[in-house]
Design an enzyme around this catalytic site. Structure first.
Site, PDB file in Angstrom:
ATOM      1  N   LYS A 135     -12.774  -4.098  10.414  1.00  0.00           N
ATOM      2  CA  LYS A 135     -13.165  -4.887   9.238  1.00  0.00           C
ATOM      3  C   LYS A 135     -12.185  -6.021   8.977  1.00  0.00           C
ATOM      4  CE  LYS A 135      -9.922  -3.107   6.328  1.00  0.00           C
ATOM      5  NZ  LYS A 135      -9.058  -3.756   5.325  1.00  0.00           N
ATOM      6  N   SER A 167      -9.781  -0.484  -0.772  1.00  0.00           N
ATOM      7  CA  SER A 167      -8.688  -0.187  -1.716  1.00  0.00           C
ATOM      8  C   SER A 167      -7.606  -1.261  -1.674  1.00  0.00           C
ATOM      9  CB  SER A 167      -8.072   1.180  -1.382  1.00  0.00           C
ATOM     10  OG  SER A 167      -7.810   1.275   0.024  1.00  0.00           O
ATOM     11  N   ARG A 224      -5.750 -10.269   2.360  1.00  0.00           N
ATOM     12  CA  ARG A 224      -4.861 -11.123   3.158  1.00  0.00           C
ATOM     13  C   ARG A 224      -5.589 -11.681   4.378  1.00  0.00           C
ATOM     14  NH1 ARG A 224      -1.328  -6.846   1.823  1.00  0.00           N
ATOM     15  NH2 ARG A 224      -1.420  -5.854   3.874  1.00  0.00           N
ATOM     16  N   TRP A 261       0.825  -1.207   0.000  1.00  0.00           N
ATOM     17  CA  TRP A 261       0.000   0.000   0.000  1.00  0.00           C
ATOM     18  C   TRP A 261       0.859   1.258   0.000  1.00  0.00           C
ATOM     19  CZ3 TRP A 261      -3.912   1.655  -2.049  1.00  0.00           C
ATOM     20  CH2 TRP A 261      -4.809   2.597  -1.523  1.00  0.00           C
TER      21      TRP A 261
END
Length: 335
Positions: free
Chosen positions: A193, A140, A257, A13
């Site tokens: 989340k 994202s 993941r 990221w």
């Protein structure tokens, strides 16, 4: 306006966002902990460890020297794993320009202190610098953004001016940034989340269907919202990109993941086996522990989180956890 940006953390990221910012015309330096990774990115314009197959923009600079990364920067983007934020940013303090805006893209809750990432920053930053902190979060996957697939996220800051500046710095024709003032809610959505995604993966690994996944997502959202409200967040935040958006993506996407960890647990593998083979961090594993303890501290009912904690840290079987969730005392739906 063009910014001079230090990106701290060269995982998938961090590398993706650094590349996006460089392509937009900002002056960007990407800091990596590993000297050999810095050399590879300089020589090959590729991060084969965390973002293989993506050619990095020629404008992007690389370093493993924090002082060099921060020199003259107007904005800092920190993308290190949440359990490392305190250490990395404490080490950064001597070099951090006082006028720089800090953008946090780390998703998690510190295990030892139960602090959110912004609470960590509040403890270590001078008060005037904490006032210009923003959180960037939303649905994202790094690879999809690196491939310029349309994506929308949220930038949250207590200052409208800071949120606007971050929004303008990051928005491109394939990466749309919305503003929000609820830093706590945006952070918690991004953290919790990941735990629900492991649960959804376990469900998939056990061979359960779409009904089960939908129930986990919906009731997981209720738990996330309850915890957020107890911590001062706005309930509406969890219906947005950083809440429901990120939750749906991470619970259903093949690039998740955390979901992958859950699938393997559901198929009978042990957590230690799975983590021993992973190069990248699955934030949900640590966040399960911190979210469980935070919920207990605040007196918030989070049955999915509780069962996840017992599975990951107390060797409870997945099928037993499912049975307990399904046979709890009957309740009205609500939040």
């Amino acid at each position: 306006m063009a910014e001079k940006i230090a990106v701290i953390g060269a995982g998938s990221w961090g590398t993706t966002l650094a590349d996006l910012l460089a392509k937009k015309g900002h002056e960007v330096t990407l800091w990596a902990y590993e000297p050999e990774l810095v050399l590879e990115m300089r020589d090959n314009r590729e991060n084969s460890l965390f973002l293989p197959g993506i050619k990095l923009n020629e404008r992007l600079a690389f370093t493993n020297d924090l002082a060099e990364a921060y020199r003259g920067c107007s904005m800092v983007l920190c993308v290190v794993p949440s359990q490392l934020v305190r250490r990395v940013m404490t080490n950064s303090l001597p070099f951090l320009p006082k006028e720089a805006i800090i953008v946090s893209a780390s998703k998690g809750i510190e295990v030892d202190t139960l602090a959110t990432v912004s609470e960590i920053y509040q403890e270590i930053l001078p008060p005037e610098q904490f006032q210009v902190l923003a959180a960037l979060s939303g649905p994202s996957f790094a690879r999809e953004v690196a491939l310029e697939m349309p994506t929308a996220v949220t930038a949250a800051a207590s200052s409208e001016a800071v949120a606007r500046r971050v929004q303008e710095a990051f928005t491109t024709d394939y990466f749309r940034v919305y503003r929000n003032s609820d830093v706590v809610g945006v952070e918690l959505g991004g953290a919790i989340k990941n735990v629900i995604a492991i649960a959804a993966g376990i469900s998939d690994g056990l061979g359960f269907g779409s009904n089960t996944r939908a129930a986990l997502i919906t009731r997981g959202l209720a738990e996330m919202t309850r915890l957020g409200v107890a911590m001062g967040a706005q309930p509406s935040t969890f219906a947005g990109l950083a809440g429901m958006g990120d939750l749906v993506l991470t619970c259903t996407g093949d690039l998740s993941r955390n979901r992958s960890v859950g699938i393997q647990i559901g198929q009978g593998r042990t957590l230690s086996e799975i983590l021993g083979e992973m190069r990248m961090v699955a934030e949900g594993v640590k966040t399960t522990e911190s979210a469980y303890n935070l919920a207990k501290k605040l007196g918030v009912e989070m049955p999915i989180i509780e069962q996840m904690y017992q599975m990951l840290y107390q060797n409870k079987s997945a099928r037993e956890a499912v049975l307990e969730l399904m046979t709890r005392n009957l309740k009205a739906e609500g939040v």
